[in-house]
Scaffold this active site. Structure first.
Site, PDB file in Angstrom:
ATOM      1  N   ASP A  62       0.837  -1.206   0.000  1.00  0.00           N
ATOM      2  CA  ASP A  62       0.000   0.000   0.000  1.00  0.00           C
ATOM      3  C   ASP A  62       0.871   1.255   0.000  1.00  0.00           C
ATOM      4  OD1 ASP A  62      -2.336   1.413  -0.020  1.00  0.00           O
ATOM      5  OD2 ASP A  62      -2.851   1.035   2.078  1.00  0.00           O
ATOM      6  N   ASN A  97     -11.096  -2.397  -5.645  1.00  0.00           N
ATOM      7  CA  ASN A  97     -10.280  -1.452  -6.426  1.00  0.00           C
ATOM      8  C   ASN A  97     -10.886  -1.077  -7.783  1.00  0.00           C
ATOM      9  OD1 ASN A  97      -7.069  -2.686  -5.157  1.00  0.00           O
ATOM     10  ND2 ASN A  97      -8.270  -0.933  -4.499  1.00  0.00           N
TER      11      ASN A  97
END
Ligand code: IPE
Ligand code: IPE
Ligand code: MG
Length: 243
Positions: free
Chosen positions: A22, A70
């Site tokens: 991330d 996502n």
């Protein structure tokens, strides 16, 4: 060996490391670059980390590349991520004999572009013979989605009479998960300072040690990986234990 570096010979190396990569967007933002530049750098870091992990003796590395959530990102960003992945897979196919990395993909492949699915299938097939390290990419992956797909497969087999409800136990359930045959992760790393699971491997992480670092994924490197392993070595594990 460089001064101050850790003597990795004396470390217990986790068999399976899972990573939530991330911070690509924030890395790019700090440099006034488009988010996609962060993803490009992030993809290069993954390639290096596979080598570092294999060198350290890690046998399974599982990374979160794209979650079921996502898709909600801007189309341009999603397209770039899929293109990067396509390039990465092509590269892997070309280098697989040299790298000797077994590649697996977990997640719902049915929603992916046909060219990606073809590449994944080819790569999984040709790399099946390699065991230096198993590198698993979680792609269009969500743990809840994985469990629902597992339940559907199981329900079908019960309807067909192939499985009886009394035969279902934890071991049986695991056979329907995308991670079938893989050991559970010993160590989970999440970069960028976020401390949540974001729908990653909820079943498989039941007894895994968690390590969170503020380092953004594009800045992650072997030293950071070793830092995580050192921290892991200091933990007393309840079940599974350090191998
Ligand atoms: C992780 O970086 C990569 C993917 C989720 C594909 P992000 O894109 O989430 O980066 P941040 O969290 O916005 O910094
Ligand atoms: C998790 O990161 C998914 C990947 C790393 C691919 P996100 O950045 O998408 O997670 P949230 O949305 O912040 O929880
Ligand atoms: Mg993020």
């Amino acid at each position: 060996m460089a001064k101050n570096s850790v003597d990795t010979e004396n470390l217990n190396i986790p068999n399976h490391v899972a990573i939530i990569m991330d911070g690509n967007g924030r890395w790019a933002k700090k440099r006034l670059l488009p988010r996609t530049a962060g993803h490009k750098k992030g993809a290069a870091v993954v390639e290096q980390i596979i080598e570092d992990a294999a060198d350290l003796g890690i046998k399974y590395l599982t990374v979160y590349a794209f979650s079921t959530e996502n898709w909600k990102r801007p189309k341009e960003e999603v397209d770039t991520l899929m293109d990067l992945l396509g390039n990465y897979l092509t590269n892997c196919i070309e280098k697989s004999e040299k790298n000797r990395v077994r590649i697996r993909v977990i997640g719902d492949k049915s929603a992916l572009r046909k060219d990606l699915v073809d590449k994944i299938e080819e790569l999984e097939r040709i790399s099946e013979q390699y065991d230096r390290i198993t590198f698993t990419i979680a792609l269009n992956y969500g743990s809840r989605d994985e469990m629902v797909r597992a339940m559907k497969k199981m329900a079908k087999e019960i309807e067909n009479g192939d499985v009886k409800s009394e035969d279902i136990d934890e071991k049986k359930f695991e056979e329907y998960l995308d991670t079938k045959g893989m050991p559970d992760p010993d160590l989970l790393i999440r970069t960028s300072g976020e401390e949540r699971l974001s729908n990653y491997l909820l079943w498989q992480l039941a007894y895994t040690e968690f390590y969170f670092t503020d380092v953004l994924w594009p800045d992650f490197n072997k030293e950071e990986l070793i830092n995580a392993i050192v921290k892991y070595n200091g933990r007393e594990r309840r079940y599974g234990g350090i191998k």
